[in-house]
Design a protein around this motif. Structure first.
Motif, PDB file in Angstrom:
ATOM      1  N   VAL A   1       0.834  -1.203   0.000  1.00  0.00           N
ATOM      2  CA  VAL A   1       0.000   0.000   0.000  1.00  0.00           C
ATOM      3  C   VAL A   1       0.872   1.258   0.000  1.00  0.00           C
ATOM      4  O   VAL A   1       0.566   2.239  -0.656  1.00  0.00           O
ATOM      5  N   ALA A   2       1.991   1.207   0.720  1.00  0.00           N
ATOM      6  CA  ALA A   2       2.884   2.366   0.796  1.00  0.00           C
ATOM      7  C   ALA A   2       3.478   2.699  -0.561  1.00  0.00           C
ATOM      8  O   ALA A   2       3.800   3.864  -0.833  1.00  0.00           O
ATOM      9  N   THR A   3       3.617   1.707  -1.445  1.00  0.00           N
ATOM     10  CA  THR A   3       4.216   1.970  -2.749  1.00  0.00           C
ATOM     11  C   THR A   3       3.205   2.465  -3.774  1.00  0.00           C
ATOM     12  O   THR A   3       3.595   2.960  -4.816  1.00  0.00           O
ATOM     13  N   VAL A   4       1.911   2.359  -3.488  1.00  0.00           N
ATOM     14  CA  VAL A   4       0.891   2.749  -4.461  1.00  0.00           C
ATOM     15  C   VAL A   4       1.031   4.206  -4.891  1.00  0.00           C
ATOM     16  O   VAL A   4       1.026   4.500  -6.079  1.00  0.00           O
ATOM     17  N   PRO A   5       1.198   5.175  -3.951  1.00  0.00           N
ATOM     18  CA  PRO A   5       1.352   6.541  -4.417  1.00  0.00           C
ATOM     19  C   PRO A   5       2.563   6.699  -5.315  1.00  0.00           C
ATOM     20  O   PRO A   5       2.514   7.378  -6.326  1.00  0.00           O
ATOM     21  N   GLY A   6       3.655   6.021  -4.989  1.00  0.00           N
ATOM     22  CA  GLY A   6       4.852   6.110  -5.818  1.00  0.00           C
ATOM     23  C   GLY A   6       4.601   5.547  -7.203  1.00  0.00           C
ATOM     24  O   GLY A   6       5.043   6.105  -8.205  1.00  0.00           O
TER      25      GLY A   6
ATOM     26  N   ALA B   1     -11.484  18.167   6.337  1.00  0.00           N
ATOM     27  CA  ALA B   1     -10.252  18.938   6.561  1.00  0.00           C
ATOM     28  C   ALA B   1      -9.220  18.644   5.478  1.00  0.00           C
ATOM     29  O   ALA B   1      -8.557  19.561   4.978  1.00  0.00           O
ATOM     30  N   HIS B   2      -9.096  17.379   5.084  1.00  0.00           N
ATOM     31  CA  HIS B   2      -8.173  17.030   3.998  1.00  0.00           C
ATOM     32  C   HIS B   2      -8.572  17.767   2.726  1.00  0.00           C
ATOM     33  O   HIS B   2      -7.724  18.298   2.011  1.00  0.00           O
ATOM     34  N   GLY B   3      -9.875  17.772   2.437  1.00  0.00           N
ATOM     35  CA  GLY B   3     -10.356  18.415   1.219  1.00  0.00           C
ATOM     36  C   GLY B   3     -10.126  19.914   1.210  1.00  0.00           C
ATOM     37  O   GLY B   3      -9.754  20.483   0.189  1.00  0.00           O
ATOM     38  N   VAL B   4     -10.333  20.562   2.342  1.00  0.00           N
ATOM     39  CA  VAL B   4     -10.124  22.014   2.435  1.00  0.00           C
ATOM     40  C   VAL B   4      -8.655  22.351   2.210  1.00  0.00           C
ATOM     41  O   VAL B   4      -8.321  23.325   1.534  1.00  0.00           O
TER      42      VAL B   4
ATOM     43  N   PHE C   1      -0.706  12.005   0.396  1.00  0.00           N
ATOM     44  CA  PHE C   1      -0.134  10.907   1.166  1.00  0.00           C
ATOM     45  C   PHE C   1       0.446  11.394   2.492  1.00  0.00           C
ATOM     46  O   PHE C   1       0.290  10.748   3.527  1.00  0.00           O
ATOM     47  N   LEU C   2       1.097  12.533   2.464  1.00  0.00           N
ATOM     48  CA  LEU C   2       1.746  13.051   3.673  1.00  0.00           C
ATOM     49  C   LEU C   2       0.765  13.696   4.649  1.00  0.00           C
ATOM     50  O   LEU C   2       1.058  13.793   5.841  1.00  0.00           O
ATOM     51  N   HIS C   3      -0.389  14.115   4.162  1.00  0.00           N
ATOM     52  CA  HIS C   3      -1.308  14.868   5.016  1.00  0.00           C
ATOM     53  C   HIS C   3      -1.725  14.115   6.280  1.00  0.00           C
ATOM     54  O   HIS C   3      -1.702  14.695   7.371  1.00  0.00           O
ATOM     55  N   PRO C   4      -2.097  12.833   6.227  1.00  0.00           N
ATOM     56  CA  PRO C   4      -2.469  12.145   7.473  1.00  0.00           C
ATOM     57  C   PRO C   4      -1.321  12.047   8.486  1.00  0.00           C
ATOM     58  O   PRO C   4      -1.548  11.945   9.680  1.00  0.00           O
TER      59      PRO C   4
ATOM     60  N   PHE D   1      -4.048  10.510   0.184  1.00  0.00           N
ATOM     61  CA  PHE D   1      -4.439  10.442   1.595  1.00  0.00           C
ATOM     62  C   PHE D   1      -5.170   9.149   1.933  1.00  0.00           C
ATOM     63  O   PHE D   1      -5.134   8.695   3.075  1.00  0.00           O
ATOM     64  N   VAL D   2      -5.798   8.514   0.951  1.00  0.00           N
ATOM     65  CA  VAL D   2      -6.388   7.192   1.198  1.00  0.00           C
ATOM     66  C   VAL D   2      -5.280   6.184   1.510  1.00  0.00           C
ATOM     67  O   VAL D   2      -5.384   5.400   2.456  1.00  0.00           O
TER      68      VAL D   2
END
Length: 195
Positions: A13-18, A131-134, A36-39, A148-149
């Motif tokens: 899952v961690a590699t999916v954004p990459g 909050a993520h969306g804003v 990805f970093l926001h959470p 962020f998912v």
């Protein structure tokens, strides 16, 4: 699923954004990386999401997948509502309330009906997503949401893995969860005091 399989899943899952970033342009890269970093960037989000994983693993059974799925789904819905320009008062208050509530759930260690826990988790997750969306990238909203998912899924997996690791020490597992719950609640109260 054992701890080794869960660790492997978290790594994938961690590699999916990459992997998603490898085929896209600059704005999309910024959006997914930022999402990805926001959470991980806010203590309130980080603590709440790990706590959801701990609660899901403690309840076990269908809660193991229903709780994280409800959180992620409601969070995405909240982000979409934020992108439509919807105004949501008391978002930060609801997020801090979620941290306190998740911590209290770990302290009490009661067998609450899964449906009730899922509904409460989803309600709180909506505000995290809002909050993520804003705060999210307007240039690449899909990449940001995907980011962020994935970050949230990793934090849930960390909570689940931590609970399973505690089960190896059955004599202290319940006490350890109560200590963690106290710390989580303390973080929520402390952040509310500083707000």
């Amino acid at each position: 699923m054992n701890l080794r399989n869960l660790t492997t899943l978290a790594a994938v899952v961690a590699t999916v954004p990459g992997q998603a970033l490898a085929h896209t342009g600059g704005d999309h890269v910024h959006g997914a990386a930022s999402g990805f970093l926001h959470p991980f960037s806010g203590l309130d989000h980080l603590v709440a999401m790990v706590a959801v994983g701990l609660i899901a693993a403690r309840l076990g059974g269908p809660a193991l997948w229903r709780l994280p799925l409800a959180f992620v789904s409601a969070m995405v819905f909240g982000a979409v509502m934020a992108k439509t320009g919807m105004n949501m008062p008391l978002t930060e208050t609801a997020i801090l309330a979620s941290v306190i509530a998740f911590g209290a759930t770990l302290i009490v260690n009661a067998n609450v009906p899964v449906t009730l826990v899922v509904a409460g988790t989803a309600a709180f997750a909506f505000f995290h997503g809002f909050a993520h969306g804003v705060e999210g990238s307007a240039a690449a909203p899909f990449g940001y949401v995907l980011g962020f998912v994935c970050g949230t899924a990793i934090l849930h997996a960390i909570g689940i893995a931590a609970r399973w690791a505690l089960l190896r020490y059955s004599g202290v597992a319940t006490a350890a969860l109560r200590i963690v719950g106290t710390l989580v609640t303390g973080v929520g109260i402390g952040l509310a005091y500083l707000a």
